[in-house]
Design a protein around this motif. Structure first.
Motif, PDB file in Angstrom:
ATOM      1  N   PRO A   1       0.854  -1.201   0.000  1.00 48.93           N
ATOM      2  CA  PRO A   1       0.000   0.000   0.000  1.00 48.93           C
ATOM      3  C   PRO A   1       0.885   1.243   0.000  1.00 48.93           C
ATOM      4  O   PRO A   1       1.734   1.404   0.881  1.00 48.93           O
ATOM      5  CB  PRO A   1      -0.814  -0.132   1.289  1.00 48.93           C
ATOM      6  N   LEU A   2       0.680   2.112  -0.959  1.00 41.86           N
ATOM      7  CA  LEU A   2       1.711   3.107  -1.254  1.00 41.86           C
ATOM      8  C   LEU A   2       1.136   4.492  -1.535  1.00 41.86           C
ATOM      9  O   LEU A   2       0.070   4.631  -2.142  1.00 41.86           O
ATOM     10  CB  LEU A   2       2.506   2.624  -2.479  1.00 41.86           C
ATOM     11  N   VAL A   3       1.894   5.491  -1.097  1.00 37.23           N
ATOM     12  CA  VAL A   3       1.670   6.879  -1.480  1.00 37.23           C
ATOM     13  C   VAL A   3       2.947   7.375  -2.139  1.00 37.23           C
ATOM     14  O   VAL A   3       4.016   7.339  -1.529  1.00 37.23           O
ATOM     15  CB  VAL A   3       1.336   7.776  -0.274  1.00 37.23           C
ATOM     16  N   VAL A   4       2.868   7.794  -3.389  1.00 39.62           N
ATOM     17  CA  VAL A   4       4.012   8.340  -4.112  1.00 39.62           C
ATOM     18  C   VAL A   4       3.887   9.859  -4.105  1.00 39.62           C
ATOM     19  O   VAL A   4       2.912  10.404  -4.622  1.00 39.62           O
ATOM     20  CB  VAL A   4       4.079   7.815  -5.566  1.00 39.62           C
ATOM     21  N   VAL A   5       4.883  10.522  -3.510  1.00 41.51           N
ATOM     22  CA  VAL A   5       4.848  11.981  -3.402  1.00 41.51           C
ATOM     23  C   VAL A   5       5.754  12.571  -4.481  1.00 41.51           C
ATOM     24  O   VAL A   5       6.950  12.255  -4.539  1.00 41.51           O
ATOM     25  CB  VAL A   5       5.300  12.463  -2.018  1.00 41.51           C
ATOM     26  N   VAL A   6       5.185  13.434  -5.329  1.00 44.98           N
ATOM     27  CA  VAL A   6       5.920  14.072  -6.423  1.00 44.98           C
ATOM     28  C   VAL A   6       6.172  15.527  -6.047  1.00 44.98           C
ATOM     29  O   VAL A   6       5.234  16.262  -5.732  1.00 44.98           O
ATOM     30  CB  VAL A   6       5.130  13.986  -7.745  1.00 44.98           C
ATOM     31  N   GLY A   7       7.440  15.945  -6.073  1.00 45.24           N
ATOM     32  CA  GLY A   7       7.790  17.323  -5.761  1.00 45.24           C
ATOM     33  C   GLY A   7       7.812  18.195  -7.003  1.00 45.24           C
ATOM     34  O   GLY A   7       7.617  17.727  -8.127  1.00 45.24           O
ATOM     35  N   SER A   8       8.061  19.482  -6.793  1.00 41.34           N
ATOM     36  CA  SER A   8       8.122  20.414  -7.915  1.00 41.34           C
ATOM     37  C   SER A   8       9.405  20.199  -8.698  1.00 41.34           C
ATOM     38  O   SER A   8      10.392  19.640  -8.193  1.00 41.34           O
ATOM     39  CB  SER A   8       8.059  21.854  -7.415  1.00 41.34           C
ATOM     40  N   GLU A   9       9.396  20.657  -9.955  1.00 40.54           N
ATOM     41  CA  GLU A   9      10.543  20.440 -10.831  1.00 40.54           C
ATOM     42  C   GLU A   9      11.782  21.159 -10.335  1.00 40.54           C
ATOM     43  O   GLU A   9      12.889  20.630 -10.387  1.00 40.54           O
ATOM     44  CB  GLU A   9      10.198  20.907 -12.244  1.00 40.54           C
ATOM     45  N   GLY A  10      11.622  22.365  -9.839  1.00 41.04           N
ATOM     46  CA  GLY A  10      12.790  23.135  -9.435  1.00 41.04           C
ATOM     47  C   GLY A  10      13.270  22.845  -8.026  1.00 41.04           C
ATOM     48  O   GLY A  10      14.448  22.603  -7.784  1.00 41.04           O
ATOM     49  N   LYS A  11      12.336  22.812  -7.053  1.00 38.23           N
ATOM     50  CA  LYS A  11      12.717  22.685  -5.643  1.00 38.23           C
ATOM     51  C   LYS A  11      12.627  21.266  -5.108  1.00 38.23           C
ATOM     52  O   LYS A  11      13.152  20.979  -4.029  1.00 38.23           O
ATOM     53  CB  LYS A  11      11.826  23.598  -4.797  1.00 38.23           C
ATOM     54  N   GLY A  12      11.961  20.380  -5.810  1.00 40.90           N
ATOM     55  CA  GLY A  12      11.800  19.029  -5.308  1.00 40.90           C
ATOM     56  C   GLY A  12      10.854  18.990  -4.122  1.00 40.90           C
ATOM     57  O   GLY A  12       9.922  19.783  -4.018  1.00 40.90           O
ATOM     58  N   LEU A  13      11.104  18.076  -3.195  1.00 38.04           N
ATOM     59  CA  LEU A  13      10.262  17.936  -2.014  1.00 38.04           C
ATOM     60  C   LEU A  13      10.626  18.988  -0.974  1.00 38.04           C
ATOM     61  O   LEU A  13      11.790  19.328  -0.799  1.00 38.04           O
ATOM     62  CB  LEU A  13      10.423  16.542  -1.399  1.00 38.04           C
ATOM     63  N   SER A  14       9.631  19.487  -0.276  1.00 33.93           N
ATOM     64  CA  SER A  14       9.900  20.399   0.827  1.00 33.93           C
ATOM     65  C   SER A  14      10.484  19.611   2.003  1.00 33.93           C
ATOM     66  O   SER A  14      10.359  18.384   2.077  1.00 33.93           O
ATOM     67  CB  SER A  14       8.617  21.111   1.255  1.00 33.93           C
ATOM     68  N   ARG A  15      11.107  20.308   2.931  1.00 25.03           N
ATOM     69  CA  ARG A  15      11.804  19.642   4.030  1.00 25.03           C
ATOM     70  C   ARG A  15      10.837  18.829   4.888  1.00 25.03           C
ATOM     71  O   ARG A  15      11.107  17.667   5.222  1.00 25.03           O
ATOM     72  CB  ARG A  15      12.519  20.686   4.900  1.00 25.03           C
ATOM     73  N   LEU A  16       9.694  19.408   5.248  1.00 24.39           N
ATOM     74  CA  LEU A  16       8.758  18.703   6.109  1.00 24.39           C
ATOM     75  C   LEU A  16       8.163  17.483   5.426  1.00 24.39           C
ATOM     76  O   LEU A  16       7.961  16.436   6.062  1.00 24.39           O
ATOM     77  CB  LEU A  16       7.643  19.651   6.556  1.00 24.39           C
ATOM     78  N   VAL A  17       7.882  17.587   4.135  1.00 28.16           N
ATOM     79  CA  VAL A  17       7.344  16.443   3.404  1.00 28.16           C
ATOM     80  C   VAL A  17       8.404  15.354   3.287  1.00 28.16           C
ATOM     81  O   VAL A  17       8.106  14.159   3.440  1.00 28.16           O
ATOM     82  CB  VAL A  17       6.844  16.883   2.017  1.00 28.16           C
ATOM     83  N   ARG A  18       9.632  15.753   3.033  1.00 28.07           N
ATOM     84  CA  ARG A  18      10.731  14.772   2.946  1.00 28.07           C
ATOM     85  C   ARG A  18      10.855  13.993   4.263  1.00 28.07           C
ATOM     86  O   ARG A  18      11.044  12.774   4.260  1.00 28.07           O
ATOM     87  CB  ARG A  18      12.040  15.487   2.619  1.00 28.07           C
ATOM     88  N   GLU A  19      10.746  14.709   5.367  1.00 30.88           N
ATOM     89  CA  GLU A  19      10.849  14.056   6.672  1.00 30.88           C
ATOM     90  C   GLU A  19       9.663  13.156   6.967  1.00 30.88           C
ATOM     91  O   GLU A  19       9.754  12.278   7.836  1.00 30.88           O
ATOM     92  CB  GLU A  19      10.993  15.117   7.764  1.00 30.88           C
ATOM     93  N   SER A  20       8.570  13.360   6.258  1.00 29.33           N
ATOM     94  CA  SER A  20       7.378  12.534   6.458  1.00 29.33           C
ATOM     95  C   SER A  20       7.398  11.256   5.625  1.00 29.33           C
ATOM     96  O   SER A  20       6.488  10.418   5.766  1.00 29.33           O
ATOM     97  CB  SER A  20       6.114  13.339   6.115  1.00 29.33           C
ATOM     98  N   CYS A  21       8.393  11.090   4.776  1.00 23.75           N
ATOM     99  CA  CYS A  21       8.458   9.929   3.882  1.00 23.75           C
ATOM    100  C   CYS A  21       9.195   8.764   4.547  1.00 23.75           C
ATOM    101  O   CYS A  21      10.146   8.959   5.307  1.00 23.75           O
ATOM    102  CB  CYS A  21       9.170  10.298   2.580  1.00 23.75           C
ATOM    103  N   ASP A  22       8.759   7.537   4.239  1.00 17.21           N
ATOM    104  CA  ASP A  22       9.488   6.353   4.671  1.00 17.21           C
ATOM    105  C   ASP A  22      10.759   6.179   3.858  1.00 17.21           C
ATOM    106  O   ASP A  22      11.753   5.636   4.358  1.00 17.21           O
ATOM    107  CB  ASP A  22       8.611   5.102   4.505  1.00 17.21           C
ATOM    108  N   LEU A  23      10.720   6.650   2.618  1.00 11.88           N
ATOM    109  CA  LEU A  23      11.841   6.464   1.708  1.00 11.88           C
ATOM    110  C   LEU A  23      11.819   7.569   0.660  1.00 11.88           C
ATOM    111  O   LEU A  23      10.739   7.967   0.208  1.00 11.88           O
ATOM    112  CB  LEU A  23      11.725   5.090   1.026  1.00 11.88           C
ATOM    113  N   VAL A  24      12.994   8.064   0.291  1.00 15.37           N
ATOM    114  CA  VAL A  24      13.111   9.056  -0.780  1.00 15.37           C
ATOM    115  C   VAL A  24      13.920   8.432  -1.903  1.00 15.37           C
ATOM    116  O   VAL A  24      15.066   8.008  -1.700  1.00 15.37           O
ATOM    117  CB  VAL A  24      13.783  10.352  -0.284  1.00 15.37           C
ATOM    118  N   VAL A  25      13.322   8.346  -3.088  1.00 14.06           N
ATOM    119  CA  VAL A  25      13.957   7.670  -4.217  1.00 14.06           C
ATOM    120  C   VAL A  25      14.171   8.659  -5.356  1.00 14.06           C
ATOM    121  O   VAL A  25      13.593   9.743  -5.380  1.00 14.06           O
ATOM    122  CB  VAL A  25      13.084   6.481  -4.692  1.00 14.06           C
ATOM    123  N   ARG A  26      15.009   8.243  -6.288  1.00 12.59           N
ATOM    124  CA  ARG A  26      15.283   9.068  -7.459  1.00 12.59           C
ATOM    125  C   ARG A  26      15.087   8.240  -8.717  1.00 12.59           C
ATOM    126  O   ARG A  26      15.071   7.000  -8.683  1.00 12.59           O
ATOM    127  CB  ARG A  26      16.720   9.597  -7.413  1.00 12.59           C
TER     128      ARG A  26
END
Length: 322
Positions: free
Chosen positions: A268-293
């Motif tokens: 069961p998954l939530v994929v979070v997509v950030g903006s093209e220039g800034k990517g993920l915000s700091r708080l959202v990044r900290e809320s993720c189980d994993l950050v992938v590229r």
């Protein structure tokens, strides 16, 4: 020392009398009389009528002539698509519309004829209006004598997206957007989400693109079947998803793991997509189980948010088919 006056030893020359004002100053202080009542000032009625029309049709405060700021549209105000090609494309894509506006004495080309025919087949109301009306509806944009009214989108609650997956007896797949402000990207992500089996989109209520006319056009009609929920606090909603048993994966160019190597894609998954220039915000990044590229050549610094979401969702679908 040449000349008379001070230091010359001769008396200074007296100034001649100056000419009087003739009462001009006194008359100027008298003013111009009482201000005429409003019904005797034609400009008062015209101004009031213009402001009333702007308030009714633009949903906000009219702009001052000295500070031409665009009026803020209320959340429940309808959207308008202007232009013959955009209107026809929206109608072809099945964008939900309530009214088609056509200018009086318009040049009736093939695009106009097809738009009118589609609107008639779908039961969309059609009105002939003056070009001044179209100018107001489209806020001065180029409309070529045609505009399409789209009702305000009714957003779902974030919990509804999980319920949709549960009702279908499927593993939840939700796409969240962080800082994506271009409606065209939202529309493109909706197309990819529909193609790869996502159960809904989640967007924040502030600083984010919404389901507008531009999003509808880019989605090619897929927003009609894709549920979009809005969260007052994105990080708080992601935390609630995690507490409900969903994994949250952030998509960012600075991630340390390639998305193909992630081991959570079939759950069961939530994929979070950030903006093209800034990517993920700091708080959202900290809320993720994993950050992938997404692995790619160094010549390309980043991908458009819509393209990145499509690649990520394809990879998720590939893992789930195993």
């Amino acid at each position: 020392m040449a000349g008379g006056g001070k230091g010359s030893g001769r008396p200074a020359k007296k100034k001649s009398p100056t000419k009087g004002t003739g009462g001009n100053v006194r008359r100027g202080l008298e003013g111009r009389g009482a201000t005429p009542p409003a019904h005797m000032r034609h400009w008062h009625k015209d101004k009031a009528r213009t402001e009333r029309i702007e308030r009714e049709e633009r949903g906000g405060r009219p702009s001052s002539p000295r500070t031409p700021v665009r009026a803020r549209r209320s959340e429940d105000a309808p959207e308008y698509i202007g232009g013959r090609n955009p209107v026809l494309e929206a109608l072809r894509a099945g964008v939900p519309a309530s009214t088609l506006y056509v200018a009086l004495r318009i040049d009736n080309d093939e695009r106009v004829k097809e738009s009118v025919r589609i609107a008639a087949d779908r039961g969309i109301a059609m009105l002939e209006v003056g070009r001044e009306k179209l100018d107001r509806l489209t806020e001065g944009a180029i409309h070529q004598g045609m505009a399409l009214q789209i009702p305000a989108y009714e957003y779902a609650h974030p919990e509804d997206l999980v319920a949709i997956a549960q009702d279908a007896a499927e593993v939840p797949l939700i796409v969240a957007l962080d800082g994506v402000t271009d409606p065209r990207n939202l529309g493109a992500i909706a197309r990819s989400a529909t193609a790869f089996g996502a159960h809904g989109l989640l967007i924040p209520s502030r600083r984010s693109a919404g389901v507008t006319g531009g999003a509808w056009k880019t989605s090619a009609g897929t927003l009609a079947s894709m549920t979009v929920a809005r969260a007052a606090n994105l990080t708080g909603t992601l935390r609630e998803y995690r507490e409900a048993g969903l994994f949250v994966i952030g998509l960012d160019g600075e991630g340390t793991i390639d998305i193909g190597d992630a081991n959570l894609l079939d759950g069961p998954l939530v994929v979070v997509v950030g903006s093209e220039g800034k990517g993920l915000s700091r708080l959202v990044r900290e809320s993720c189980d994993l950050v992938v590229r997404i692995p790619m050549n160094a010549a390309a610094e980043s991908l458009n948010a819509g393209v990145a979401a499509g690649v990520a969702l394809y990879e998720v679908a590939r893992h789930r088919r195993r």
